[in-house]
Write a protein that holds these residues in place. Structure first.
Motif, PDB file in Angstrom:
ATOM      1  N   LYS A 108       0.820  -1.211   0.000  1.00 59.64           N
ATOM      2  CA  LYS A 108       0.000   0.000   0.000  1.00 59.64           C
ATOM      3  C   LYS A 108       0.858   1.266   0.000  1.00 59.64           C
ATOM      4  CE  LYS A 108      -3.999  -2.038  -0.003  1.00 59.64           C
ATOM      5  NZ  LYS A 108      -4.896  -1.907  -1.160  1.00 59.64           N
ATOM      6  N   ASN A 163      -3.395  -1.396   6.876  1.00 64.77           N
ATOM      7  CA  ASN A 163      -2.198  -1.027   6.113  1.00 64.77           C
ATOM      8  C   ASN A 163      -2.379   0.202   5.227  1.00 64.77           C
ATOM      9  OD1 ASN A 163      -0.719  -3.075   7.227  1.00 64.77           O
ATOM     10  ND2 ASN A 163      -1.188  -4.539   5.603  1.00 64.77           N
ATOM     11  N   GLY A 189      -9.130  -5.765  -4.412  1.00 66.04           N
ATOM     12  CA  GLY A 189      -8.643  -6.227  -5.713  1.00 66.04           C
ATOM     13  C   GLY A 189      -7.747  -5.257  -6.469  1.00 66.04           C
TER      14      GLY A 189
HETATM   15  C1  LIG Z   1      -1.105  -7.034   3.435  1.00 64.03           C
HETATM   16  C2  LIG Z   1      -2.303  -6.876   2.540  1.00 64.03           C
HETATM   17  N1  LIG Z   1      -2.534  -7.786   1.588  1.00 64.03           N
HETATM   18  C3  LIG Z   1      -3.592  -7.678   0.759  1.00 64.03           C
HETATM   19  C4  LIG Z   1      -4.507  -6.643   0.861  1.00 64.03           C
HETATM   20  C5  LIG Z   1      -5.665  -6.576  -0.083  1.00 64.03           C
HETATM   21  O1  LIG Z   1      -5.591  -5.444  -0.870  1.00 64.03           O
HETATM   22  P1  LIG Z   1      -6.795  -4.956  -1.800  1.00 64.03           P
HETATM   23  O2  LIG Z   1      -7.891  -4.510  -0.893  1.00 64.03           O
HETATM   24  O3  LIG Z   1      -6.224  -3.835  -2.571  1.00 64.03           O
HETATM   25  O4  LIG Z   1      -7.204  -6.112  -2.642  1.00 64.03           O
HETATM   26  C6  LIG Z   1      -4.314  -5.663   1.839  1.00 64.03           C
HETATM   27  C7  LIG Z   1      -5.241  -4.537   2.006  1.00 64.03           C
HETATM   28  O5  LIG Z   1      -5.088  -3.681   2.841  1.00 64.03           O
HETATM   29  C8  LIG Z   1      -3.174  -5.773   2.685  1.00 64.03           C
HETATM   30  O6  LIG Z   1      -2.930  -4.863   3.636  1.00 64.03           O
END
Ligand SMILES: Cc1ncc(COP(=O)(O)O)c(C=O)c1O
Ligand SMILES: [Zn+2]
Length: 555
Positions: free
Chosen positions: A109, A135, A253
């Motif tokens: 992030k 995060n 996603g």
């Molecule tokens: C360590 C981690 N992995 C995966 C994700 C999933 O990200 P997304 O919501 O962009 O799919 C997050 C989301 O905060 C994350 O902090």
């Protein structure tokens, strides 16, 4: 630098301003940045090569007019690490970890936050709102503090307290909501609307998708330097290599959507030949995308009350992100997959113990997904696979480690504890004699892997030999409690070692596990029948299955 925003619904193009979020023609919030690819392609490789390895190296393909160097924290440019031990265990040697833990605040992030905050700074915006499972808010907080932007961070009450405190440490306002992540997003949106503040809108935020693209650019550059340029197809030799698979854990996603766009742009510019198959992975207890994909639904059916402890991935309603990802997954011949929380925790252990990579549960979901896809034959042994390790470990909770992960020593006061008392206390922790295991294998990587599996989860005295003859001598000399034996070795093979062991009374009863890379013929199986305790196929076992075998053989 020239770029425009194109509406995904009506195709209308406009200039980009972060605070204008709707298409002026059709009101859609789903838009994408477009660049003059032909023009940029002319000098892109040489420009990129002369710059430091961070995400600003690709600045011609980012929607920031004048990036300000003093706002940077070292975003992007994370290592691509070959997972040698995991690759051997799973029989898939070309596994690479894109280590996004090494971003400034420890997750992927950071890319989203650095590019978005740069855009807000450029537009003179000084206050923003974000909903987060931890995060996102941590990353935004760090960059917002450098850019003098105030952040209102809406988080669910289930976010681990350490993460919440970190958000507050950066000076952001933490608003803890007892409710689902989808509800938290709604509250944040309403708060931003009432006050007229900029709102982070997840995958609809164009800067976020643009930032995630840089993961694809880096992977292509890094794979090329590790494995060399790709083989030409139809006489065309692209400059950069791309993997067969890209695997990432998803909630909203954004990661794979951006990564797809990155590979697509490289293809458009003639720098890459193909886009990898995408495998977005979710937690079983909150897997609206996976479930909807498996049921062939056109639109995602939301999960109203997520049942996973991996709160980071708790988006119950992915909305249009699902439709976009679905299209990309189909086009690249990828798959959606989900795993249980327990599978993710197990993958977390494997990854830390075998590769020295301590990932948080959300990131481990991607690895558990990889294990599943290899086992199902979806990912093939010859495939090159990149797995995004999206985030660092949060302090490991009891339920991740289970019982007995530490040994406790309570010492009496100093004056009552003579030197030998200390030694006696230590003896309780580590007795003199551990079960002895001899590893006989001519491949150093295989010996290293087996040693690692044993030492990571138990106490053994381990000795090694690199061929059959040496192995036999070692076993006859040391009389170990267990032998782990390879079959195909120069000079004296494993079959001959077994014959020699069984021929002498002092070694006749030592249990033997054969670990072999070779498919055995029926005659060979016959030869081994009754002579060995267990047969493990290299490339088809996980560490704890192997250790289970060892434990049953050594009392
Ligand atoms: C360590 C981690 N992995 C995966 C994700 C999933 O990200 P997304 O919501 O962009 O799919 C997050 C989301 O905060 C994350 O902090
Ligand atoms: Zn439009």
């Amino acid at each position: 630098m020239s770029f425009t925003l194109k509406c995904l619904d009506c195709g209308h193009t406009t200039e980009y301003y972060p605070s204008s979020i709707n298409c002026p023609r059709c009101n859609s919030q789903w838009r994408e940045t477009e660049y003059d690819y032909k023009n940029i392609a002319e000098n892109f490789r040489s420009q990129v090569a002369s710059r430091p390895f961070d995400l600003w190296r690709y600045r011609e393909l980012l929607p920031i007019r004048n990036p300000i160097p003093s706002m940077r924290l070292g975003e992007g440019g994370t290592p691509l690490i070959q997972a040698v031990n995991l690759g051997m265990m799973l029989g898939c040697p070309n596994l690479f970890i894109k280590d996004e833990r090494q971003g400034p605040t420890g997750s992927f992030k950071d890319r989203q936050a650095s590019v978005t905050i740069a855009a807000l700074k450029e537009a003179g915006i000084t206050e923003m709102v974000a909903a987060s499972t931890g995060n996102v808010a941590i990353a935004y907080s760090a960059y917002a503090s450098r850019a003098s932007i105030k952040l209102w961070a809406f988080v669910t009450s289930l976010v681990p307290a350490v993460k919440m405190r970190e958000i507050a440490l950066y000076g952001s306002q933490v608003i803890k909501v007892t409710g689902s992540y989808d509800q938290v997003k709604q509250m944040a949106a309403e708060f931003a609307r009432q006050r007229g503040l900029y709102l982070d809108m997840g995958a609809r935020t164009v800067t976020s998708i643009e930032a995630m693209k840089t993961i694809a650019f880096e992977i292509a550059e890094q794979l090329t330097s590790l494995l060399g340029p790709p083989t030409p197809t139809n006489g065309i030799q692209p400059a950069w290599r791309t993997p067969d698979w890209y695997i990432q854990a998803v909630s909203g996603g954004m990661g794979p959507i951006g990564v797809y766009k990155g590979f697509h742009e490289l293809k458009e510019m003639g720098l890459a030949g193909r886009i990898p198959a995408l495998a977005p992975i979710q937690a079983d207890g909150c897997a609206p995308m996976v479930d909807s994909w498996k049921r062939g639904l056109e639109n995602a059916e939301p999960v109203s009350s997520p049942k996973t402890r991996i709160e980071t991935l708790a988006t119950g309603d992915p909305g249009r992100s699902y439709n976009i990802l679905c299209k990309y997954v189909k086009e690249t011949k990828g798959v959606f997959e989900s795993v249980s929380d327990e599978e993710a925790y197990r993958a977390m252990h494997v990854l830390a113990k075998m590769e020295g990579v301590s990932a948080e549960p959300a990131a481990a979901v991607a690895f558990a997904g990889l294990f599943k896809l290899i086992r199902a034959g979806v990912v093939k042994p010859t495939d090159t696979v990149v797995i995004n390790c999206t985030g660092h470990t949060m302090p490991a909770e009891q339920f991740v480690l289970g019982e007995n992960w530490s040994r406790n020593i309570v010492l009496p006061p100093k004056e009552e504890t003579p030197e030998d008392g200390l030694l006696a206390a230590l003896n309780n922790v580590a007795p003199d004699r551990f079960p002895r295991v001899a590893i006989v294998d001519d491949t150093p990587e295989a010996r290293r892997l087996i040693r690692r599996i044993l030492q990571s989860q138990g106490n053994y005295t381990i000795s090694e030999a690199s061929n059959g003859r040496e192995g036999l001598e070692l076993i006859q000399r040391e009389l170990p409690d267990l032998v782990i034996l390879d079959l195909m070795m120069p000079e004296m093979d494993g079959f001959a070692v077994i014959d020699a062991l069984r021929a002498r009374p002092e070694t006749a009863n030592i249990p033997v596990i054969v670990s072999t890379a070779k498919e055995l013929t029926p005659q060979e199986k016959n030869l081994l029948n009754g002579q060995i305790q267990s047969l493990m196929q290299k490339g088809d076992f996980l560490n704890d299955e192997f250790l289970e075998e060892v434990r049953t053989l050594i009392k």
